[in-house]
Design a protein around this motif. Structure first.
Motif, mmCIF file in Angstrom:
data_model
loop_
_atom_site.group_PDB
_atom_site.id
_atom_site.type_symbol
_atom_site.label_atom_id
_atom_site.label_comp_id
_atom_site.label_asym_id
_atom_site.label_seq_id
_atom_site.Cartn_x
_atom_site.Cartn_y
_atom_site.Cartn_z
ATOM 1 N N VAL A 262 4.444 31.420 15.708
ATOM 2 C CA VAL A 262 4.410 31.165 14.279
ATOM 3 C C VAL A 262 2.956 31.079 13.860
ATOM 4 C CG1 VAL A 262 4.600 28.654 14.609
ATOM 5 C CG2 VAL A 262 5.168 29.660 12.393
ATOM 6 N N GLY A 263 2.623 31.739 12.745
ATOM 7 C CA GLY A 263 1.286 31.654 12.175
ATOM 8 C C GLY A 263 1.292 30.700 10.997
ATOM 9 N N ILE A 264 0.197 29.971 10.809
ATOM 10 C CA ILE A 264 0.099 28.971 9.740
ATOM 11 C C ILE A 264 -1.184 29.204 8.955
ATOM 12 C CG2 ILE A 264 0.065 26.510 9.193
ATOM 13 C CD1 ILE A 264 1.327 25.993 11.939
ATOM 14 N N ALA A 265 -1.070 29.195 7.628
ATOM 15 C CA ALA A 265 -2.228 29.365 6.750
ATOM 16 C C ALA A 265 -2.093 28.403 5.574
ATOM 17 C CB ALA A 265 -2.341 30.799 6.271
ATOM 18 N N VAL A 266 -3.182 28.159 4.857
ATOM 19 C CA VAL A 266 -3.172 27.169 3.789
ATOM 20 C C VAL A 266 -4.074 27.614 2.646
ATOM 21 C CG1 VAL A 266 -5.085 25.827 4.759
ATOM 22 C CG2 VAL A 266 -3.360 24.669 3.345
ATOM 23 N N SER A 267 -3.748 27.142 1.440
ATOM 24 C CA SER A 267 -4.559 27.467 0.267
ATOM 25 C C SER A 267 -4.449 26.359 -0.773
ATOM 26 C CB SER A 267 -4.094 28.793 -0.358
ATOM 27 O OG SER A 267 -4.821 29.076 -1.544
ATOM 28 N N ASP A 268 -5.507 26.208 -1.564
ATOM 29 C CA ASP A 268 -5.467 25.273 -2.695
ATOM 30 C C ASP A 268 -4.901 25.929 -3.943
ATOM 31 O OD1 ASP A 268 -6.623 23.169 -1.232
ATOM 32 O OD2 ASP A 268 -8.651 23.916 -1.642
ATOM 33 N N LYS A 269 -4.704 27.235 -3.890
ATOM 34 C CA LYS A 269 -4.190 28.004 -5.024
ATOM 35 C C LYS A 269 -2.956 28.759 -4.581
ATOM 36 C CE LYS A 269 -5.572 31.623 -8.313
ATOM 37 N NZ LYS A 269 -6.636 32.607 -8.660
ATOM 38 N N VAL A 270 -1.929 28.735 -5.414
ATOM 39 C CA VAL A 270 -0.643 29.293 -4.998
ATOM 40 C C VAL A 270 -0.732 30.768 -4.607
ATOM 41 C CG1 VAL A 270 0.060 29.742 -7.396
ATOM 42 C CG2 VAL A 270 1.803 29.543 -5.604
ATOM 43 N N THR A 271 -1.522 31.539 -5.326
ATOM 44 C CA THR A 271 -1.611 32.969 -5.043
ATOM 45 C C THR A 271 -2.624 33.294 -3.951
ATOM 46 O OG1 THR A 271 -3.178 33.209 -6.870
ATOM 47 C CG2 THR A 271 -0.853 33.665 -7.347
ATOM 48 N N GLY A 272 -3.307 32.277 -3.462
ATOM 49 C CA GLY A 272 -4.299 32.496 -2.414
ATOM 50 C C GLY A 272 -5.686 32.752 -2.995
ATOM 51 N N TYR B 21 -5.214 32.699 1.168
ATOM 52 C CA TYR B 21 -4.857 31.693 2.160
ATOM 53 C C TYR B 21 -5.812 31.780 3.347
ATOM 54 C CZ TYR B 21 -0.635 30.424 -0.321
ATOM 55 O OH TYR B 21 0.235 29.947 -1.264
ATOM 56 N N THR B 22 -6.158 30.627 3.863
ATOM 57 C CA THR B 22 -7.017 30.546 5.039
ATOM 58 C C THR B 22 -6.151 30.430 6.286
ATOM 59 O OG1 THR B 22 -8.779 29.450 3.780
ATOM 60 C CG2 THR B 22 -8.840 29.237 6.185
ATOM 61 N N TYR B 23 -6.286 31.379 7.185
ATOM 62 C CA TYR B 23 -5.507 31.349 8.412
ATOM 63 C C TYR B 23 -6.010 30.222 9.307
ATOM 64 C CZ TYR B 23 -3.656 32.674 12.965
ATOM 65 O OH TYR B 23 -3.036 32.664 14.177
ATOM 66 N N LEU B 24 -5.100 29.386 9.795
ATOM 67 C CA LEU B 24 -5.477 28.245 10.630
ATOM 68 C C LEU B 24 -5.289 28.526 12.113
ATOM 69 C CD1 LEU B 24 -3.958 25.270 8.574
ATOM 70 C CD2 LEU B 24 -6.286 26.191 8.489
ATOM 71 N N ARG B 25 -4.089 28.920 12.504
ATOM 72 C CA ARG B 25 -3.808 29.104 13.933
ATOM 73 C C ARG B 25 -2.402 29.676 14.097
ATOM 74 N NH1 ARG B 25 -3.544 24.007 12.383
ATOM 75 N NH2 ARG B 25 -1.619 22.807 12.646
ATOM 76 N N SER B 26 -2.084 30.032 15.343
ATOM 77 C CA SER B 26 -0.721 30.383 15.709
ATOM 78 C C SER B 26 -0.337 29.608 16.964
ATOM 79 C CB SER B 26 -0.583 31.885 15.943
ATOM 80 O OG SER B 26 -1.218 32.278 17.149
ATOM 81 N N LEU B 27 0.937 29.423 17.159
ATOM 82 C CA LEU B 27 1.406 28.644 18.298
ATOM 83 C C LEU B 27 2.890 28.881 18.526
ATOM 84 C CD1 LEU B 27 2.181 24.970 17.335
ATOM 85 C CD2 LEU B 27 1.506 26.659 15.613
ATOM 86 N N ARG B 28 3.346 28.408 19.669
ATOM 87 C CA ARG B 28 4.773 28.253 19.911
ATOM 88 C C ARG B 28 5.104 26.779 19.682
ATOM 89 N NH1 ARG B 28 7.072 31.743 25.032
ATOM 90 N NH2 ARG B 28 6.850 33.817 24.088
ATOM 91 N N PRO B 29 6.117 26.482 18.865
ATOM 92 C CA PRO B 29 6.370 25.099 18.450
ATOM 93 C C PRO B 29 6.853 24.184 19.578
ATOM 94 C CG PRO B 29 7.389 26.665 16.939
ATOM 95 C CD PRO B 29 6.949 27.447 18.133
#
Length: 393
Positions: free
Chosen positions: A152-162, A164-172
């Motif tokens: 799973v890849g995870i990203a985040v943004s302060d704005k809904v449309t981006g 988005y900043t990619y943070l990391r990927s992992l197996r949960p």
């Protein structure tokens, strides 16, 4: 020369008539201007505001500040690998969509998790009211590794449309056992080495008892087709196909939605489910999935539970009518609650075209209910007025 009063009246009358004609013509012209789409047309081309077919496949929708935001895979002409990234559109009526650009682009850095040519599927975005951030999850496969990464890849943004900043990927959930796995299952001595053949009765029984959970315990559980769900209390959950696509997992996310609490369950072990889509009505949880037949459609599955933690009960295919056994030639991706309408839910699905991925179309249908269970019927055309009446069949 200033006109006499008896000459002024015809001039004023002529001017008034001409002005009235201009006004009337303007009103008629306004009425004839295109008003955009006012209906859903499942399976048909769906142009955006720029008259280009919407490119947001395997997607999900976030409703935020009175606007819907549709996030999905940007598909290319001849490959389903990610060449662009996660696309975003906005709408205030669900019929007409404005392109908002690429929310999370692929990376041109060699070796990046999201390097051009990786697999980025089924992106979903949720909003965290506490952190005031938008959080994006997606199924990630590393470039050149086929479907072996299952991350799973995870990203985040302060704005809904981006962007988005990619943070990391992992197996949960590395190092955590499912809540509904018994001590006997956890301590079983059976391993993959005990089975020379897959799909035998003994092997399936071992899968049901957690064969793959034990195999992947230290490194984390496989995560492929997925969705996100935020409950009424603000708790968020990642629902994903795991254990070689044989078992669904429902995993609780941390308060900031950026990691896991370690609390998760298995749903339908060995049932071979993917493409989960979930919603809640009258305190009850409903989940629609598909079987695993690659790009080919199959019959949808329906599960219900009184608690997100189960137990989950399977029911017959919610689709009825012609092509119900193929989910109308589509595969589920998301179930959208319609804002401002009670008990109004839209089943969102993709009709894949693997030879030309960019042409894949969308199947949106209203969810109706019969005896308290969802029912999906094919409609060539429909609109939101269907929810103005009772949706109980």
């Amino acid at each position: 020369m200033k006109p006499q009063s008896n000459q002024l009246y015809p001039i004023l009358f002529t001017f008034f008539c001409a002005s009235l004609m201009v006004v009337l013509m303007g009103c008629n012209s306004k009425k004839e201007e295109p008003q955009g789409f006012q209906n859903f047309n499942p399976g048909q081309s769906w142009p955006d505001a720029d008259s280009v077919h919407i490119n947001a496949h395997g997607g999900g929708i976030l409703f935020h500040d009175n606007t819907y935001y549709w996030f999905g895979e940007y598909k290319s002409e001849h490959t389903s690998s990610a060449q662009v990234g996660v696309n975003c559109y906005s709408s205030t009526d669900l019929y007409n969509w404005k392109p908002e650009g690429v929310a999370l682009p692929v990376s041109d850095s060699i070796g990046s998790d999201i390097e051009t040519g990786c697999v980025m599927e089924r992106p979903k975005v949720i909003y965290n009211a506490k952190t005031q951030q938008f959080v994006l999850y997606f199924h990630l496969e590393l470039k050149g590794k086929g479907y072996s990464a299952a991350r799973v890849g995870i990203a985040v943004s302060d704005k809904v449309t981006g962007p988005y900043t990619y943070l990391r990927s992992l197996r949960p959930n590395a190092g955590f056992w499912p809540q509904n796995m018994t001590e006997a299952q956890k301590n079983s001595s059976l391993t993959m080495a005990d089975f020379s053949d897959w799909w035998t009765d003994d092997w399936m029984a071992a899968v049901h008892d957690g064969l793959f959970i034990r195999r992947d315990f230290e490194g984390g559980q496989m995560s492929r087709d997925m969705t996100l769900f935020v409950d009424d209390d603000g708790k968020a959950y990642h629902i994903y196909s795991s254990e070689e696509n044989l078992t669904l997992h429902i995993a609780e996310l941390s308060d900031d939605y950026l990691s896991y609490t370690g609390k998760y369950i298995r749903v339908a072990p060995g049932g071979h489910n993917e493409a989960p889509a979930i919603f809640k009505k009258d305190g009850k949880y409903f989940m629609i999935t598909s079987g695993c037949t690659g790009w080919d459609p199959n019959a949808a599955r329906l599960f219900t539970a009184e608690s997100i933690w189960g137990p989950w009960e399977q029911h017959p295919n919610p689709c009825v009518g012609d092509d119900a056994d193929l989910t109308f030639h589509s595969q589920s991706t998301y179930i959208l609650p319609v804002a401002g309408k009670d008990d109004a839910f839209i089943f969102m699905a993709d009709r894949w075209t693997p030879k030309k991925p960019i042409e894949a179309s969308y199947i949106w249908l209203p969810i109706q209910f019969e005896n308290g269970l969802p029912v999906l019927k094919w409609m060539d055309q429909w609109n939101l007025s269907i929810f103005d009446e009772s949706n109980e069949l």
